[in-house]
Design an enzyme around this catalytic site. Structure first.
Site, PDB file in Angstrom:
ATOM      1  N   HIS A  55     -19.277  20.600   4.329  1.00 37.51           N
ATOM      2  CA  HIS A  55     -17.968  20.130   3.862  1.00 37.51           C
ATOM      3  C   HIS A  55     -16.971  21.277   4.008  1.00 37.51           C
ATOM      4  O   HIS A  55     -17.069  22.287   3.302  1.00 37.51           O
ATOM      5  CB  HIS A  55     -18.044  19.675   2.405  1.00 37.51           C
ATOM      6  CG  HIS A  55     -18.867  18.440   2.216  1.00 37.51           C
ATOM      7  ND1 HIS A  55     -19.598  18.192   1.071  1.00 37.51           N
ATOM      8  CD2 HIS A  55     -19.078  17.382   3.043  1.00 37.51           C
ATOM      9  CE1 HIS A  55     -20.216  17.036   1.193  1.00 37.51           C
ATOM     10  NE2 HIS A  55     -19.916  16.520   2.387  1.00 37.51           N
ATOM     11  N   GLU A  64     -15.018  23.314   1.115  1.00 32.41           N
ATOM     12  CA  GLU A  64     -15.790  23.982   0.071  1.00 32.41           C
ATOM     13  C   GLU A  64     -16.093  25.418   0.502  1.00 32.41           C
ATOM     14  O   GLU A  64     -17.240  25.816   0.712  1.00 32.41           O
ATOM     15  CB  GLU A  64     -17.059  23.175  -0.221  1.00 32.41           C
ATOM     16  CG  GLU A  64     -16.719  21.775  -0.734  1.00 32.41           C
ATOM     17  CD  GLU A  64     -17.905  20.830  -0.828  1.00 32.41           C
ATOM     18  OE1 GLU A  64     -19.062  21.283  -0.656  1.00 32.41           O
ATOM     19  OE2 GLU A  64     -17.684  19.627  -1.074  1.00 32.41           O
ATOM     20  N   HIS A  83     -22.744  24.418  -1.315  1.00 31.65           N
ATOM     21  CA  HIS A  83     -21.569  23.555  -1.447  1.00 31.65           C
ATOM     22  C   HIS A  83     -20.594  24.128  -2.477  1.00 31.65           C
ATOM     23  O   HIS A  83     -20.896  25.095  -3.172  1.00 31.65           O
ATOM     24  CB  HIS A  83     -21.990  22.150  -1.905  1.00 31.65           C
ATOM     25  CG  HIS A  83     -22.590  21.304  -0.824  1.00 31.65           C
ATOM     26  ND1 HIS A  83     -21.977  20.183  -0.315  1.00 31.65           N
ATOM     27  CD2 HIS A  83     -23.755  21.422  -0.149  1.00 31.65           C
ATOM     28  CE1 HIS A  83     -22.738  19.640   0.617  1.00 31.65           C
ATOM     29  NE2 HIS A  83     -23.830  20.389   0.749  1.00 31.65           N
ATOM     30  N   GLU A  85     -24.399  24.032  -5.898  1.00 30.99           N
ATOM     31  CA  GLU A  85     -22.997  23.680  -6.131  1.00 30.99           C
ATOM     32  C   GLU A  85     -22.290  24.833  -6.834  1.00 30.99           C
ATOM     33  O   GLU A  85     -22.721  25.277  -7.907  1.00 30.99           O
ATOM     34  CB  GLU A  85     -22.892  22.414  -6.988  1.00 30.99           C
ATOM     35  CG  GLU A  85     -23.449  21.155  -6.318  1.00 30.99           C
ATOM     36  CD  GLU A  85     -22.455  20.518  -5.344  1.00 30.99           C
ATOM     37  OE1 GLU A  85     -21.353  21.077  -5.161  1.00 30.99           O
ATOM     38  OE2 GLU A  85     -22.783  19.459  -4.784  1.00 30.99           O
TER      39      GLU A  85
END
Length: 545
Positions: free
Chosen positions: A286, A289, A382, A456
């Site tokens: 992504h 990010e 991420h 994350e």
């Protein structure tokens, strides 16, 4: 010895205009942690923005953008550049000059609605009409004294950390050159609220700021930018280093749709590979990010260092690392998609190498590695826009014995012990939702990687260990080093640490179920959805389409 590393300029879709100026920023760590700003709450501000009565002072849109990607070239659109910014009327004109036509930049339109007030519109991911979150743009012709207000009027997500104290990032070129100060948190009166009443609804991010100098060149960004060119410079220095290049080989995993190289690093000590297990890591599927890239940089810095633990890791394992899975999205400043106009982290397992080359070739590479040796860990880096701290998503589909399900939780639990002021084990989730079957984490797990995780990293910072402050680049890079430390703990041949964490994970799960620890009750038949709410999932739960 490896061949000289080619630093290929980024390839852009031919519809995209690109300024020739190279944008680079210095790295800097603030002398003390930057605290969250007091949140303004979700209510709409009392003032009314009247975009329709304002003046468009910047409008950059790709020329004749079609419904799908067709062709790319170095430098983007051929021919002379247009002038998307309104010209100044003289030295007394205080209008800001906006620009975003550079690598990873994203700003589509700026409307001046007051002497020092602007409404901004972000560009959706190319070949889509959505995914507006990442922003990164330049302003010139600043004034030091006035209080400016910026409002991004087309944010896509209904919830954001901007409503909990997150501040945008500000970079002053003059401060970088004269004082060595880089990206810092800038902005007061930050609020995030629902704007338009249409479908889908749009949300607004608003903040005020005073610029540090008259006549400065400044940048705003959602997170510390890390571009494709930044990665290439890093790899070029790596290949040119005779010491590090002895145990790190840089190859092309594949080419992206635009023809940008997706790089694969193989890191292990020289000599035989018999008996070595593998570790696979990836980042930036992504593009918006970017914190994931800084954590990945810290991971590589440590792994390629001369420290004793790094040497031990290279002796024990073969590391296969893809530091930027979606270079096209990074180059054009997308938030989520590749040039296929789709989220590549929902394309694993699809027989579409021509549409999603990065994830297809990564999965194929892992299949080849698994045919030769055990893959002890897969980790996909991420960023997260709605939850503070650092946490992981793992894979527990239920139906396995209690020991297997507990072991899924051991690596994140160990990481939380090594990173108590950043990593939140209570925020980790292990349920495998149907909508996530084609993510990297779940796909690798189905292939046979028993410990497969998404890491994350919050766009904001940490609320743990007495902190209530933003992450710095140093914080993000430290996560990569701490991940390496945890890998050694996880694979320690002495069983004490593993056994301690298994017992602790069992106690925590018994407590979650409302049972007395040590009661002897088995929870092997309990479904993962009973442990955790399915509504607080990944960053993509909203506006995935």
């Amino acid at each position: 010895p490896q061949a000289p590393f080619p630093l290929s300029p980024p390839r852009w879709p031919v519809e995209c205009e690109v300024i020739q100026e190279m944008i680079e920023h210095i790295e800097w760590v603030p002398p003390k942690p930057e605290p969250f700003c007091p949140p303004m709450g979700p209510e709409q501000p009392l003032y009314t923005l009247r975009e329709e009565q304002g003046t468009v002072v910047y409008h950059s849109r790709p020329a004749l953008l079609g419904s799908c990607f067709i062709r790319a070239r170095v430098g983007g659109a051929p021919g002379p550049l247009s002038s998307p910014a309104a010209p100044l009327e003289g030295p007394q004109d205080t209008t800001l000059l906006f620009e975003s036509r550079f690598e990873s930049g994203n700003l589509q339109k700026a409307i001046k609605v007051g002497p020092y007030e602007y409404v901004l519109m972000l560009r959706p991911d190319l070949y889509t009409a959505k995914h507006t979150q990442w922003f990164y743009f330049r302003v010139q012709n600043t004034r030091q004294e006035p209080l400016y207000r910026f409002t991004i009027a087309n944010m896509a997500k209904p919830k954001s950390l901007y409503g909990q104290g997150l501040q945008p990032l500000l970079y002053s070129q003059r401060d970088a050159q004269s004082r060595g100060i880089g990206w810092r948190r800038g902005g007061t009166n930050v609020c995030y609220y629902r704007g338009s009443a249409g479908e889908p609804p749009m949300f607004r991010l608003s903040w005020t700021v005073r610029f540090p100098h008259d006549g400065d060149t400044c940048f705003f960004a959602a997170c510390y930018p890390y571009t494709y060119s930044d990665l290439q410079r890093y790899l070029r220095a790596l290949v040119a280093d005779p010491a590090r290049s002895r145990y790190c080989r840089v190859q092309a995993l594949c080419r992206s749709l635009a023809g940008n190289t997706v790089y694969l690093l193989t890191i292990t000590s020289p000599g035989g590979t018999a008996g070595k297990r593998a570790v696979v890591a990836s980042a930036r599927v992504h593009p918006g990010e970017s914190g994931g890239s800084w954590a990945m940089k810290g991971f590589l810095d440590f792994l390629l260092s001369t420290q004793a633990d790094a040497r031990l890791l290279r002796r024990l394992f073969i590391f296969k690392v893809v530091p930027m899975l979606n270079p096209d999205g990074v180059v054009v400043g997308n938030s989520r998609c590749s040039l296929a106009g789709r989220d590549p982290n929902r394309a694993y397992g699809m027989a579409l190498p021509g549409s999603f080359p990065g994830v297809w070739h990564l999965r194929a590479m892992v299949q080849r590695v698994l045919a030769e040796r055990d893959v002890v860990l897969y980790c996909d880096f991420h960023g997260h826009s709605r939850k503070n701290n650092v946490f992981m998503y793992g894979c527990d589909a239920g139906g396995n014995d209690t020991g297997t399900r507990l072991r899924q939780r051991v690596f994140p639990l160990m990481l939380s012990k090594n990173t108590p002021d950043k990593f939140s084990f209570s925020s980790c989730k292990f349920q495998v939702q149907k909508s996530k079957e084609r993510t990297g984490r779940v796909s690798m797990w189905h292939l046979g990687v028993s410990h497969s995780y998404t890491l994350e990293v919050a766009f904001s910072g940490s609320t743990l260990g007495g902190r209530s402050s933003h992450f710095s680049v140093e914080d993000l890079e430290s996560l990569g080093r701490l991940l390496c430390d945890t890998l050694l703990d996880f694979c320690d041949p002495a069983p004490a640490k593993l056994q301690q964490c298994l017992v602790e994970a069992d106690v925590l799960l018994q407590q979650q179920m409302g049972r007395e620890p040590g009661s002897g009750d088995s929870w092997s038949d309990v479904s993962p959805s009973e442990f955790e709410s399915s509504t607080s999932g990944s960053n993509s739960s909203v506006s995935d389409g």
